[in-house]
Motif scaffolding. Sequence first.
Motif, mmCIF file in Angstrom:
data_model
loop_
_atom_site.group_PDB
_atom_site.id
_atom_site.type_symbol
_atom_site.label_atom_id
_atom_site.label_comp_id
_atom_site.label_asym_id
_atom_site.label_seq_id
_atom_site.Cartn_x
_atom_site.Cartn_y
_atom_site.Cartn_z
ATOM 1 N N SER A 170 -56.498 8.216 -16.103
ATOM 2 C CA SER A 170 -55.493 7.363 -15.460
ATOM 3 C C SER A 170 -54.122 8.016 -15.401
ATOM 4 O O SER A 170 -53.237 7.556 -14.675
ATOM 5 N N SER A 171 -53.916 9.092 -16.165
ATOM 6 C CA SER A 171 -52.638 9.799 -16.127
ATOM 7 C C SER A 171 -52.465 10.600 -14.838
ATOM 8 O O SER A 171 -51.372 11.078 -14.546
ATOM 9 N N VAL A 172 -53.532 10.752 -14.072
ATOM 10 C CA VAL A 172 -53.440 11.410 -12.769
ATOM 11 C C VAL A 172 -53.026 10.346 -11.764
ATOM 12 O O VAL A 172 -53.851 9.601 -11.244
ATOM 13 N N ASP A 173 -51.721 10.253 -11.506
ATOM 14 C CA ASP A 173 -51.193 9.187 -10.661
ATOM 15 C C ASP A 173 -50.581 9.709 -9.366
ATOM 16 O O ASP A 173 -49.782 9.033 -8.736
ATOM 17 N N SER A 174 -50.940 10.922 -8.976
ATOM 18 C CA SER A 174 -50.490 11.487 -7.703
ATOM 19 C C SER A 174 -51.706 11.848 -6.858
ATOM 20 O O SER A 174 -52.837 11.839 -7.333
ATOM 21 N N THR A 175 -51.476 12.134 -5.600
ATOM 22 C CA THR A 175 -52.571 12.426 -4.676
ATOM 23 C C THR A 175 -53.260 13.740 -5.028
ATOM 24 O O THR A 175 -52.605 14.766 -5.208
ATOM 25 N N VAL A 176 -54.574 13.694 -5.152
ATOM 26 C CA VAL A 176 -55.344 14.905 -5.420
ATOM 27 C C VAL A 176 -56.540 14.962 -4.472
ATOM 28 O O VAL A 176 -57.027 13.938 -4.001
ATOM 29 N N MET A 177 -57.000 16.157 -4.195
ATOM 30 C CA MET A 177 -58.184 16.361 -3.368
ATOM 31 C C MET A 177 -59.365 16.685 -4.273
ATOM 32 O O MET A 177 -59.308 17.618 -5.071
ATOM 33 N N VAL A 178 -60.401 15.890 -4.181
ATOM 34 C CA VAL A 178 -61.610 16.125 -4.966
ATOM 35 C C VAL A 178 -62.663 16.755 -4.048
ATOM 36 O O VAL A 178 -63.023 16.183 -3.023
ATOM 37 N N THR A 179 -63.124 17.921 -4.408
ATOM 38 C CA THR A 179 -64.158 18.602 -3.616
ATOM 39 C C THR A 179 -65.387 18.829 -4.490
ATOM 40 O O THR A 179 -65.294 18.907 -5.715
ATOM 41 N N SER A 180 -66.516 18.923 -3.847
ATOM 42 C CA SER A 180 -67.758 19.150 -4.590
ATOM 43 C C SER A 180 -68.609 20.168 -3.865
ATOM 44 O O SER A 180 -68.509 20.337 -2.645
#
Length: 205
Positions: A170-180
């Motif tokens: 929950s500490s990740v509160d900015s926009t991130v791109m998740v790729t797989s």
Amino acid sequence: QSTLMLTSLGTGDFGYYVCGVSVTPINTQYITGPMGRNTSILVSVHSISLTTSGSPVAGQMHTLICNGTLAGNSSLIPVITWRNATGVAVINGSGITVSNGVLTFNSLRTSHGEQYTCQSTQSTFNSTITSSTPLTVQIPPLIITTTAVPSQVAITGSNITLLCNVQLDSSVDSTVMVTSTWTAPGGATLSGSNPLWIGSSNQST
């Protein structure tokens, strides 16, 4: 007038500098008086140092420490102000504590990542210096689970769907791109969906 130019001062250059002046009469015996005199001036060197404490991992405590000193005049203590990347003074609140030059992130978040500037001000001598440091926040380890629909056991000729579930802290509160990336048993790379999302959430790819 005698001039002494001091350049590229370091913290070891502080102290009292003495100017000695002497007067010598020339071509007359009818002049007398003080033949020499010394006076001194204290030179203080204003300096700043930055250190850190803790690991800059989201969710953890992290501290930026700023020390402003006036070498040669310890009785005058500079005032420390922390500023963010836009120049706004950092104050207490939202998990941040500022006290005596120490900027503490009680629970670091990805949105805290930016450049911070320490400003050291000594008003008596109208002296202000600054030093900046970037705060690069590390994303904590991902929680990844995989599932198969309808089952991990497939019948010859049937279809199966594999899901890769990703969860961020929950500490990740900015926009991130998740790729797989899916890899088949033989090592071949297979395509999968790669969503863009904000904050901590479960995602399937």
